[in-house]
Design an enzyme around this catalytic site. Structure first.
Site: not given
Ligand code: NAD
Length: 960
Positions: A716, A750
């Site tokens: 997501e 998001c």
């Molecule tokens: P992010 O992608 O930076 O991090 C998300 C998670 O992934 C964190 O736990 C992070 O530590 C982990 N992560 C980072 N690099 C990784 C890797 N290489 N391998 C595995 N895991 C890794 O996102 P964020 O800043 O925490 O959240 C914001 C983002 O989430 C925005 O893009 C937002 O649109 C999206 N979001 C989407 C939804 C939805 O339902 N579609 C809901 C909430 C947030």
């Protein structure tokens, strides 16, 4: 002041008491008089006002009535002809006008019906219409030359408006012939202010009204008054903004009331919505006891009888009256009923603050009347258009001094009849809205139209700040953890920089080796019912006291208090929804097949699920992911965002405390590098990920490169979410929805609105309103109840957003932001003007709203631009033309579309959430299919004949 517990008293409790107190209604003369009044009205129905006749025929209980009201609400304020034509065409073609023809006995109504019938016929050609509405309409317009239909409908709406609205301004009013025969209460109806500028305008309008009414009273020796709506005088008329209200609103109100006193113009202050009642009373008390007007009898209030606390308000007034001169009280039944009911449902209140049935409101009105009439220091004005209510009040008020009040343009015949039957001495006074039809009619009609419902749960608040003292030391929890891993980093509040705990990130090689080859079958052996019960227990536990989680939502994630409460509610909804859902899924067993063959489907857990969650919904998304995986019987390894480790730790502890074994739910704290390591662990059978698109892509690559199996990924991700606003939309509502969608949570959702597409005719007006509203958003520490927008999650994210804005400025784009003197952790809401959505390459996760102008004929191009972005998470549409909303919705490749409302805050079960394209894969969270992704499906087909014959077939042969 009022007791909050009375706000949501159950109707059951109240009804017994009400019935007891309303025995006086058994009095025969009340009913007899009421029927006599009604009969007299029937006899003289040719004397009805046009509006009475019109509402009588069309009302709101049939499609045509609603269509007319929709037209009346919008057609006068739509600036461009093409959009007006669209809405007229849609509303007229939907009606079955023939049914009304000649049924009404007013010439006016019949004449209008003929007109509408003709118009409806001309306009109604559904297939051409739905293929290409714009083309079809332009053809029609050119065929009928000067578009007589539009003119006819506009004229009809003008007539309807004139009936409702007494005049545009006081010059119109002076011309009225019967001004001497009635006593009026004038009101500047309109929307609550959205900007300081609007509030200034309303203030000046009220001052002017007092002035004009004062002159009028003097010249004609009358006693007319002015009604004031407090919410028109300040754009943030909310309890949590009380400090601002004390310095910005109350002095203005006092100025108005003093001015009215100096001119001896009666003032009535509206008590307004139930959520603001305590606030309103607080302010009204200050005014009522003000030294200058304490002994003036021209001050009064308007009270809604549908509120469950209406009687309590009267008791409160009685107390105020011990300290001041007489006051007047206008008792109304209440015009915001639909709003109150929906609001209570959306906020998951334990009950409604208003009576849910009209009949109970009627009784409440009379009980209030009885109470009011006991106090001689209250001069009562009973606003009603109901014969039974008039008759009952008359009975109660024998020998007392009071008056009735009716709405301008309505109820004349009713009161003429009542005067005759009851020998009323006083004529009713008249509540008369003033203003342009364009502004007032929509307001009046909208009150009749609002509707809708949502469902959720009850929430309440507890002392949040008490958790300041308990610093949490968060650490990973997994089997075979090396207990020597104890070096933690201090965690500071992003709201105010105070220390709130520590977080330990273990050595990643140790984590990997502990998880590698790990297996446990314990949880999968629990029955579905047992797992479901445990999830429900967790939800109850969180609901009982969410204050610790709320504290960390404020301080670790920077959420405002309301956002935090909403998030807790969503998390609880997830737990309960999935725990019900899994039982339903397991209930479905048999499949169809030929006789003699048994086909059975069964579901089993996939095995070990890795859940990786983002920081921006650190409670709801994390709980949503893990509760789904657990409900299905999987083991879970969860990695919360490095920005919200404490919250992740607190949640996992709660799951363990309520019966989920540690080996079933393991917690790994750490940043992206840990996520990377975990996606390579050899024992995972599926990944549920929510976060940014680049991270999702990296995970997908790891799953392909490091696993033999095809490991499914539920991803997501973000979006470039658009809202389309056409010229039929109501700009005040759009402003509320845009500001909430784009800037609430500092745009770090998001679903947040990223690009607003506005039809050119309303562009300037809407942008001005949005900018005005942006200015009054309070940016600061979310621990303060009055804060609207909290901080950006970290310095790096803030820098990225500022760099982006700078880049836009360098490219010559127009950039507007309203507040430059902020703390370095915060960011001002910003508007950037663009010409095409393609100018936005990727999601900007902050309070940045792009705005774009489009022409009426370019709607298809706007939709194409949205689709071409490749993202498809959320979308907003604001239009009063339903077919257009449907058309846009159908053509857009977007997962969640919101029409005529904001586009954030999806409710579990009602608005399952998730995007398509670059915004996500997989079924929607909080929807009926989400759990299926965590399960393996198995089908067993058995030839039952081989196990001893087929009784079904044997019986069939005997029948033959
Ligand atoms: P992010 O992608 O930076 O991090 C998300 C998670 O992934 C964190 O736990 C992070 O530590 C982990 N992560 C980072 N690099 C990784 C890797 N290489 N391998 C595995 N895991 C890794 O996102 P964020 O800043 O925490 O959240 C914001 C983002 O989430 C925005 O893009 C937002 O649109 C999206 N979001 C989407 C939804 C939805 O339902 N579609 C809901 C909430 C947030």
């Amino acid at each position: 002041m009022l007791d909050i517990k009375d706000k949501f008293l159950s109707e059951k409790e109240l009804v017994t008491e009400m019935l007891d107190k309303s025995k006086f209604l058994g009095e025969k003369s009340i009913n007899n008089n009421a029927s006599e009044i009604i009969q007299l009205c029937r006899k003289n129905k040719s004397d009805r006002t046009m509006l009475d006749a019109f509402l009588n025929e069309y009302g709101l209980d049939n499609q045509e009535g609603v269509a007319l009201m929709c037209l009346a609400e919008s057609v006068l304020r739509i600036p461009d002809k093409k959009t007006r034509d669209l809405i007229i065409s849609e509303k007229l073609s939907a009606g079955s006008w023939i049914d009304h023809l000649n049924r009404a006995d007013s010439i006016f109504v019949n004449a209008s019906t003929w007109g509408l019938l003709l118009a409806g016929k001309v306009v109604n050609t559904p297939s051409e219409w739905s293929d290409d509405p714009y083309n079809f309409l332009s053809g029609l317009i050119s065929k009928s030359g000067e578009m007589p239909i539009r003119n006819a409908v506009l004229a009809a709406m003008q007539i309807l408006s004139q009936e409702f609205v007494i005049g545009k301004d006081f010059r119109d009013i002076e011309k009225l012939s019967n001004l001497e025969n009635e006593s009026y209460s004038f009101d500047m109806l309109g929307e609550a202010a959205r900007t300081m500028r609007q509030a200034d305008n309303y203030f000046n309008a009220y001052m002017n009204a007092i002035d004009e009414v004062g002159k009028l009273n003097l010249i004609k020796n009358l006693n007319n008054g002015v009604s004031i709506k407090i919410s028109a005088l300040h754009p943030r008329y909310e309890m949590r903004k009380f400090k601002d209200l004390e310095s910005e609103l109350i002095p203005r109100l006092i100025e108005l009331v003093h001015y009215a006193h100096s001119k001896d113009v009666e003032i009535t202050i509206d008590a307004e919505e139930q959520d603001r009642l305590t606030l309103s009373l607080n302010i009204i008390e200050k005014l009522a006891l003000d030294k200058v007007i304490k002994n003036w009898t021209g001050f009064g209030i308007a009270l809604q009888a549908y509120g469950k606390r209406s009687i309590n308000v009267i008791h409160w007034i009685n107390k105020i009256l011990d300290k001041r001169e007489k006051m007047h009280l206008r008792l109304v039944k209440g015009a915001y009923w639909d709003y109150e009911i929906k609001h209570a449902q959306v906020f998951g209140y334990e009950d409604y603050p208003v009576y849910s049935k009209k009949s109970l409101t009627d009784i409440s009105f009379l009980l209030c009347a009885k109470e009011i009439l006991k106090n001689e220091k209250i001069y009562a004005k009973f606003a009603t258009h109901n014969a039974h209510t008039i008759s009952s009040v008359h009975q109660l008020g024998q020998g007392k001094d009071y008056e009735f009040q009716r709405l301008y343009g309505m109820g004349e015949l009713l009161y003429q009849s009542a005067e005759k039957v009851l020998n009323l001495e006083k004529k009713p006074s008249v509540y008369a809205p003033i203003g342009s039809y364009k502004d007032l009619l929509p307001y009046l009609v909208r009150r009749l139209l609002e509707n809708g419902a949502n469902s959720s749960f009850i929430n309440r608040e507890k002392s949040i700040s008490a958790h300041k003292k308990n610093k949490i030391n968060a650490e990973s929890i997994y089997v075979n953890r090396d207990e020597k891993e104890k070096v933690g980093q201090k965690v500071y509040s992003i709201a105010n920089n105070e220390e709130i705990g520590t977080a330990i990130f273990d050595d990643p090689t140790n984590v990997k080796s502990a998880l590698e080859n790990f297996a446990s079958e314990k949880w999968s052996k629990y029955s579905v019912q047992e797992r479901s019960q445990i999830l429900i227990k967790i939800s109850d536990d969180i609901e009982k006291d969410p204050s610790e989680l709320i504290f960390y939502l404020l301080n670790e994630a920077g959420k405002t208090i309301q956002n935090a409460i909403d998030e807790i509610r969503e998390a609880i909804d997830f737990l309960r929804y999935y725990s019900r859902q899994i039982i339903e899924i397991h209930g479905k067993k048999s499949l169809q097949g030929p006789t003699g063959e048994i086909n059975k489907i069964s579901y089993s857990p996939k095995g070990n699920y890795l859940c990786i969650s983002p920081w921006n919904f650190p409670v709801a998304i994390l709980i949503g992911q893990i509760s789904a995986a657990l409900a299905c019987g999987n083991n879970v390894v969860v990695k919360p965002s490095e920005n919200t480790s404490i919250l992740g730790y607190l949640i996992v502890k709660k799951f363990h405390e309520n019966g989920v074994p540690i080996e079933t739910l393991q917690l790994i704290l750490g940043d992206g590098m840990y996520g990377d390591v975990l996606t390579k662990v050899n024992t995972i059978h599926g990944v549920a990920f929510t976060g940014s698109l680049p991270t999702a892509k990296k995970i997908q690559t790891n799953l392909i490169q490091h696993h033999k199996e095809i490991v499914p990924l539920i991803a997501e991700t973000g979006g470039i979410n658009a809202m389309i606003v056409d010229s039929s939309a109501l700009l005040e509502q759009v402003t509320d929805d845009v500001v909430r969608s784009a800037f609430d949570s500092a745009g770090q959702r998001c679903s947040a609105l990223r690009v607003l597409c506005i039809q050119e005719e309303i562009y300037d007006e809407l942008i001005e309103m949005i900018k005005g509203n942006m200015e009054i958003q309070e940016i600061g520490d979310p621990n303060n109840f009055s804060t609207d927008i909290g901080p950006i999650i970290n310095k790096h994210a803030l820098q990225k957003l500022n760099d982006y804005i700078k880049g836009c400025k360098d490219q010559g784009m127009e950039v507007h932001n309203c507040n430059n003197s902020l703390k370095e952790t915060h960011m001002s809401p910003t508007i950037i003007e663009i010409d095409n959505i393609s100018a936005i390459q990727e999601e900007q996760f902050g309070p940045i709203l792009h705005v774009m102008k489009y022409k009426f004929d370019d709607m298809n191009s706007v939709i194409n631009q949205i689709n071409e972005s490749g993202y498809g998470l959320t979308m907003g549409i604001h239009t009063r033309i339903e077919s257009r909303a449907d058309f846009i919705g159908e053509k857009s490749n977007v997962g969640n579309i919101y029409i005529n409302r904001d586009m954030v805050g999806a409710v579990v079960g009602s608005q399952p959430f998730g995007g398509i394209g670059l915004s996500g894969s997989g079924f929607k969270a909080g929807g009926p299919n989400y759990l299926l992704q965590f399960l393996n499906e198995k089908v067993i087909s058995k030839n039952s004949v081989a196990f001893g014959g087929n009784t079904e077939l044997l019986n069939l042969q005997e029948d033959l």
